[in-house]
Motif scaffolding. Structure first.
Motif, short mmCIF file in Angstrom:
data_model
loop_
_atom_site.label_atom_id
_atom_site.label_comp_id
_atom_site.label_asym_id
_atom_site.label_seq_id
_atom_site.Cartn_x
_atom_site.Cartn_y
_atom_site.Cartn_z
N ASN A 1 9.70 1.44 -2.55
CA ASN A 1 9.72 2.75 -3.23
C ASN A 1 9.33 3.83 -2.23
O ASN A 1 8.94 3.54 -1.09
CB ASN A 1 8.75 2.76 -4.43
N ILE A 2 9.43 5.06 -2.65
CA ILE A 2 9.07 6.18 -1.79
C ILE A 2 7.58 6.09 -1.44
O ILE A 2 6.73 5.86 -2.30
CB ILE A 2 9.38 7.52 -2.49
N ASN A 3 7.27 6.27 -0.14
CA ASN A 3 5.89 6.22 0.36
C ASN A 3 5.19 4.91 -0.02
O ASN A 3 3.99 4.91 -0.36
CB ASN A 3 5.08 7.41 -0.18
N THR A 4 5.92 3.82 0.03
CA THR A 4 5.35 2.51 -0.29
C THR A 4 5.71 1.53 0.82
O THR A 4 6.88 1.36 1.16
CB THR A 4 5.89 1.99 -1.63
N ASN A 5 4.69 0.89 1.37
CA ASN A 5 4.88 -0.10 2.43
C ASN A 5 4.61 -1.49 1.85
O ASN A 5 3.60 -1.70 1.17
CB ASN A 5 3.93 0.14 3.60
N LEU A 6 5.51 -2.44 2.15
CA LEU A 6 5.35 -3.79 1.65
C LEU A 6 5.53 -4.78 2.80
O LEU A 6 6.59 -4.84 3.43
CB LEU A 6 6.37 -4.09 0.54
N PHE A 7 4.48 -5.56 3.05
CA PHE A 7 4.54 -6.67 4.00
C PHE A 7 4.52 -7.98 3.21
O PHE A 7 3.72 -8.12 2.29
CB PHE A 7 3.37 -6.65 4.98
N GLN A 8 5.40 -8.89 3.60
CA GLN A 8 5.45 -10.20 2.95
C GLN A 8 5.32 -11.30 4.00
O GLN A 8 6.14 -11.36 4.94
CB GLN A 8 6.75 -10.37 2.15
N ASN B 1 0.85 -1.18 0.00
CA ASN B 1 0.00 0.00 0.00
C ASN B 1 0.88 1.23 0.00
O ASN B 1 2.06 1.19 0.36
CB ASN B 1 -0.94 0.02 1.21
N THR B 2 0.31 2.36 -0.40
CA THR B 2 1.06 3.62 -0.40
C THR B 2 0.65 4.44 0.82
O THR B 2 -0.50 4.40 1.27
CB THR B 2 0.77 4.43 -1.68
N GLY B 3 1.62 5.17 1.35
CA GLY B 3 1.39 5.97 2.55
C GLY B 3 2.71 6.26 3.25
O GLY B 3 3.79 5.93 2.74
N ASN B 4 2.63 6.88 4.39
CA ASN B 4 3.85 7.19 5.15
C ASN B 4 4.56 5.90 5.55
O ASN B 4 3.93 4.94 5.96
CB ASN B 4 3.50 8.01 6.39
N PHE C 1 3.10 -3.15 21.48
CA PHE C 1 2.80 -1.75 21.79
C PHE C 1 3.71 -0.78 21.05
O PHE C 1 3.89 0.36 21.47
CB PHE C 1 2.87 -1.49 23.30
N MET C 2 4.32 -1.23 19.96
CA MET C 2 5.16 -0.34 19.17
C MET C 2 4.31 0.34 18.10
O MET C 2 3.61 -0.32 17.33
CB MET C 2 6.31 -1.15 18.52
N ARG C 3 4.40 1.66 18.05
CA ARG C 3 3.68 2.43 17.03
C ARG C 3 4.62 3.49 16.47
O ARG C 3 5.34 4.16 17.20
CB ARG C 3 2.44 3.10 17.61
N GLY C 4 4.61 3.63 15.14
CA GLY C 4 5.50 4.58 14.49
C GLY C 4 4.90 5.97 14.41
O GLY C 4 3.77 6.23 14.84
N GLU C 5 5.70 6.87 13.83
CA GLU C 5 5.25 8.25 13.68
C GLU C 5 4.07 8.36 12.73
O GLU C 5 3.26 9.30 12.84
CB GLU C 5 6.41 9.12 13.16
N ASN C 6 3.94 7.41 11.81
CA ASN C 6 2.83 7.47 10.85
C ASN C 6 1.50 7.03 11.45
O ASN C 6 0.48 7.03 10.78
CB ASN C 6 3.14 6.61 9.62
N SER C 7 1.52 6.62 12.74
CA SER C 7 0.28 6.16 13.38
C SER C 7 -0.47 7.27 14.10
O SER C 7 -1.51 7.02 14.71
CB SER C 7 0.60 5.04 14.38
N LYS C 8 0.10 8.47 14.08
CA LYS C 8 -0.58 9.58 14.75
C LYS C 8 -1.93 9.84 14.09
O LYS C 8 -2.04 9.93 12.87
CB LYS C 8 0.27 10.84 14.69
N GLY C 9 -2.96 9.96 14.91
CA GLY C 9 -4.30 10.21 14.40
C GLY C 9 -5.08 8.97 14.10
O GLY C 9 -6.25 9.05 13.67
#
Length: 453
Positions: free
Chosen positions: A441-448, A388-391, A405-413
């Motif tokens: 890629n830039i602003n692209t998250n990949l889970f495998q 997916n694309t995003g922070n 309980f780990m949350r990144g900076e992109n989880s705000k809000g």
């Protein structure tokens, strides 16, 4: 370098050094013994010639030469010279060999009585013989071919023995140490496989109480205590979570009934909706903790072969109920063994929870309400990729991504407690599988999700 290799190397080097020193010492001692033995033979021969000349009046030079030539103790390339007190040569053997001598040598003999020295390949012995009437000096030289042949044979024997037994020592030491350390290697392999899903692993120990068995017994005792403590912790979490669900369900029901009551004011409904949101989040947290506590118990349940594509479609269907606007683009790579690869032995409910959590994560953190799900195979593994694309996460956040309980900076809000991916990892570990995160890629998250066939 491993301890096994270090011990083999040290023992082999120690043997090599000691055997080398012993061989060198044997050679030196025998070489000195040969010289002393040959010196004694030369001395006996020189004194015999002098005594025949001096004490036996019937013996003259010619007769002595005949006796010397036919002596059973004849030496190789022997040469004998006898001088009187005026340093005149009174006897010389018939050999063609020569002795390099000087007046100083004879004077040295008179002072020191004897000398023994090396002249090229010859060894020369000198002796001073004192009688009442006259003084005599004798010089005799010869080569000790017999003794040198034995010395040469000894040298080659020691060299060949050194090379042979050194090689044998290295091989035997390596095999012996490997055999002796095999319990420790087995011990190491079992320890590497221990994780939170198999705390019941124990190391076998024999009755003989050597150091490795003592370590194995103490390790097993330690694992017993850890397993008991871990089990108590899981039981407490499960019981606490289960007990908390009942009052939370009643609170949720009462708040919903109050909100639905027409007599409740708008201000009161707004306030109750805020409380209901918090209660729902708390319920979600308790449900996540309850799932974590029950995962370990699932490992003992009988598992059946599951179709991962069917589980994935079920997870997508459930996600669409909560997020109807979220679009999932599905791809399936064509492969000859894809049908076989899709069959995974495991627990259907847990695998569906794992896929649902990853899909929900892609939905929540997507900037366009869209994700791509792809099924493929690679090197005897089944890959389920969710992009997916995003922070994206920073490198430091990626290292702790699957910690509770780990949350990144992109989880705000966004709502959540940082347990979803932890649950996914625990479920996959239970099925001998794994999950990875990357930023292709830039602003692209990949889970495998990687399932080993």
């Amino acid at each position: 370098m491993t301890l096994k290799n270090r011990i083999s190397l040290l023992v082999s080097l120690l043997f090599t050094i000691l055997f080398g020193l012993a061989s060198t010492l044997i050679f030196i001692l025998y070489s000195n013994f040969r010289k002393e033995e040959f010196r004694d033979r030369l001395e006996i021969k020189a004194l015999s010639n002098i005594k025949l000349l001096v004490n036996v009046k019937q013996v003259d030079n010619q007769l002595l030469k005949i006796i010397d030539q036919n002596s059973i103790n004849k030496l190789y390339d022997e040469k004998t010279l006898v001088f009187d007190s005026h340093y005149r040569l009174i006897y010389s053997s018939i050999d063609d060999a020569k002795i390099n001598w000087s007046i100083d040598d004879l004077k040295y003999l008179k002072k020191n009585k004897t000398f023994f020295k090396q002249q090229g390949d010859y060894e020369v012995y000198g002796v001073f013989y004192d009688t009442k009437d006259r003084d005599f000096y004798a010089l005799i030289s010869a080569t000790d071919d017999y003794g040198k042949r034995k010395l040469l044979f000894l040298r080659y024997t020691l060299i060949i023995s050194y090379i042979f037994f050194t090689c044998v020592c290295w091989v035997v030491t390596s095999i012996t140490v490997k055999k002796l350390m095999s319990p420790l290697s087995s011990f190491h392999q079992k320890i590497k496989k221990i994780n939170e899903n198999n705390l019941d692993t124990r190391v076998e120990s024999k009755s003989n109480n050597n150091e490795i068995d003592l370590i194995a017994n103490e390790f097993n005792f330690m694992m017993d205590r850890i397993e008991i403590s871990y089990q108590k912790q899981k039981e407490f979490t499960a019981h606490a979570s289960h007990e908390l669900r009942t009052p939370l369900s009643r609170i949720t029901s009462q708040i919903e009934n109050t909100i639905a009551d027409p007599t409740t004011s708008i201000k009161g409904k707004t306030f109750l909706n805020t409380i209901l949101t918090d209660v729902n989040q708390l319920t979600e947290l308790i449900n996540s903790l309850l799932i974590l506590s029950k995962i370990d118990n699932k490992k003992h349940e009988n598992t059946e072969v599951q179709r991962m594509d069917e589980i994935l479609f079920s997870a997508i269907e459930n996600l669409n109920k909560s997020f109807p606007d979220f679009v999932i683009l599905f791809e399936m790579e064509e492969s000859d063994n894809l049908d076989t690869a899709l069959e995974i032995k495991g627990n259907k409910n847990l695998l569906e929870i794992a896929l649902s959590n990853v899909l929900k994560n892609a939905c929540v953190y997507s900037d366009n309400k869209q994700a791509i799900v792809k099924i493929s195979t690679d090197n005897n593994t089944l890959l389920i990729s969710i992009l997916n694309t995003g922070n994206t996460l920073t490198e430091s956040e990626q290292k702790n991504l699957f910690q509770p309980f780990m949350r990144g900076e992109n989880s705000k809000g966004t709502s959540g407690f940082g347990l979803g991916l932890r649950i996914v990892q625990r479920i996959l570990n239970l099925h001998n599988s794994s999950i990875t995160y990357s930023v292709p890629n830039i602003n692209t998250n990949l889970f495998q999700l990687i399932f080993h066939l």
